[in-house]
Motif scaffolding. Structure first.
Motif, PDB file in Angstrom:
ATOM      1  N   GLY A 178      20.458  50.480  30.614  1.00 23.55           N
ATOM      2  CA  GLY A 178      20.359  51.578  29.781  1.00 23.55           C
ATOM      3  C   GLY A 178      21.137  51.727  28.609  1.00 23.55           C
ATOM      4  O   GLY A 178      20.966  52.395  27.582  1.00 23.55           O
ATOM      5  N   SER A 179      21.949  50.635  28.388  1.00 22.26           N
ATOM      6  CA  SER A 179      23.021  50.758  27.226  1.00 22.26           C
ATOM      7  C   SER A 179      23.030  49.432  26.732  1.00 22.26           C
ATOM      8  O   SER A 179      23.065  49.380  25.246  1.00 22.26           O
ATOM      9  N   GLY A 180      22.679  48.249  27.050  1.00 25.92           N
ATOM     10  CA  GLY A 180      22.607  46.892  26.362  1.00 25.92           C
ATOM     11  C   GLY A 180      23.482  46.132  27.157  1.00 25.92           C
ATOM     12  O   GLY A 180      23.871  46.172  28.132  1.00 25.92           O
TER      13      GLY A 180
ATOM     14  N   ALA B 265      26.717  46.891  37.452  1.00 29.69           N
ATOM     15  CA  ALA B 265      27.403  48.085  37.691  1.00 29.69           C
ATOM     16  C   ALA B 265      28.536  47.984  38.651  1.00 29.69           C
ATOM     17  O   ALA B 265      29.607  48.323  38.367  1.00 29.69           O
ATOM     18  N   LEU B 266      28.162  47.335  39.793  1.00 27.49           N
ATOM     19  CA  LEU B 266      29.104  47.280  40.743  1.00 27.49           C
ATOM     20  C   LEU B 266      30.182  46.173  40.353  1.00 27.49           C
ATOM     21  O   LEU B 266      31.530  46.515  40.566  1.00 27.49           O
ATOM     22  N   ALA B 267      29.661  45.006  39.716  1.00 25.29           N
ATOM     23  CA  ALA B 267      30.614  44.350  39.420  1.00 25.29           C
ATOM     24  C   ALA B 267      31.805  44.770  38.378  1.00 25.29           C
ATOM     25  O   ALA B 267      33.080  44.522  38.401  1.00 25.29           O
ATOM     26  N   LEU B 268      31.030  45.365  37.357  1.00 28.20           N
ATOM     27  CA  LEU B 268      32.123  46.057  36.552  1.00 28.20           C
ATOM     28  C   LEU B 268      32.877  47.063  36.985  1.00 28.20           C
ATOM     29  O   LEU B 268      34.232  46.912  36.693  1.00 28.20           O
ATOM     30  N   ALA B 269      32.567  47.873  37.849  1.00 30.80           N
ATOM     31  CA  ALA B 269      33.444  48.764  38.397  1.00 30.80           C
ATOM     32  C   ALA B 269      34.345  48.165  39.183  1.00 30.80           C
ATOM     33  O   ALA B 269      35.561  48.547  39.243  1.00 30.80           O
TER      34      ALA B 269
END
Length: 152
Positions: free
Chosen positions: A81-83, A32-36
């Motif tokens: 949680g999403s895939g 999540a940190l990488a995508l953000a």
């Protein structure tokens, strides 16, 4: 002389001209940190890309730590949680820093001085602890912590 190789749990990204290895236990927010960070840097009109998510192959070459993605997971990142999502990636990068996502309450409040991530490659990476799930954008935090070194 053969190069040292390690396959570790982590996520590797490039922001501007700087390579980061995001490290931490499963569920700590690495992907999540990488995508953000990648999304925010791209919105700011600068270069950013994923190299590897979940597993990162590390090699020491000419004194630099090189990150690559295992072929079986190239171009994939988990959105917990999403895939699994497909994203554009780079085949490799030089790593400059390690990042450990941290959540409040912060214990310790301040990180150890000159903290390093030990990689068993003959070279370590300087480590930053980066708050996640806070009002501070992770890219703004990086720019404050590394104003001359970020390459953005």
């Amino acid at each position: 002389m053969s190069a040292l190789h390690r396959n570790i749990h982590g996520t590797a990204i490039v922001l501007g001209t700087t390579g980061f290895l995001i490290t931490g236990p499963s569920g700590s927010g690495k992907s999540a940190l990488a995508l953000a960070c990648i999304s925010e840097v791209k919105r700011r009109g600068r270069f950013a890309a994923l190299v590897a998510d979940d597993r990162v192959e590390l090699t020491l070459a000419n004194g630099r730590i090189v990150a690559r993605c295992p072929p079986t997971i190239r171009g994939l990142i988990e959105i917990r949680g999403s895939g699994i999502a497909e994203v554009e990636t780079l085949p490799a990068c030089i790593l400059d820093w390690a990042i450990m996502p941290v959540r409040a309450p912060f214990d310790p409040r301040l990180p150890p001085e000159q903290e390093e991530l030990k990689l068993e490659l003959g070279r370590n990476l300087p480590m930053l602890r980066l708050p996640v799930e806070s009002l501070l954008s992770p890219v703004d935090a990086l720019m404050a912590l590394l104003p001359e070194k970020l390459g953005l």
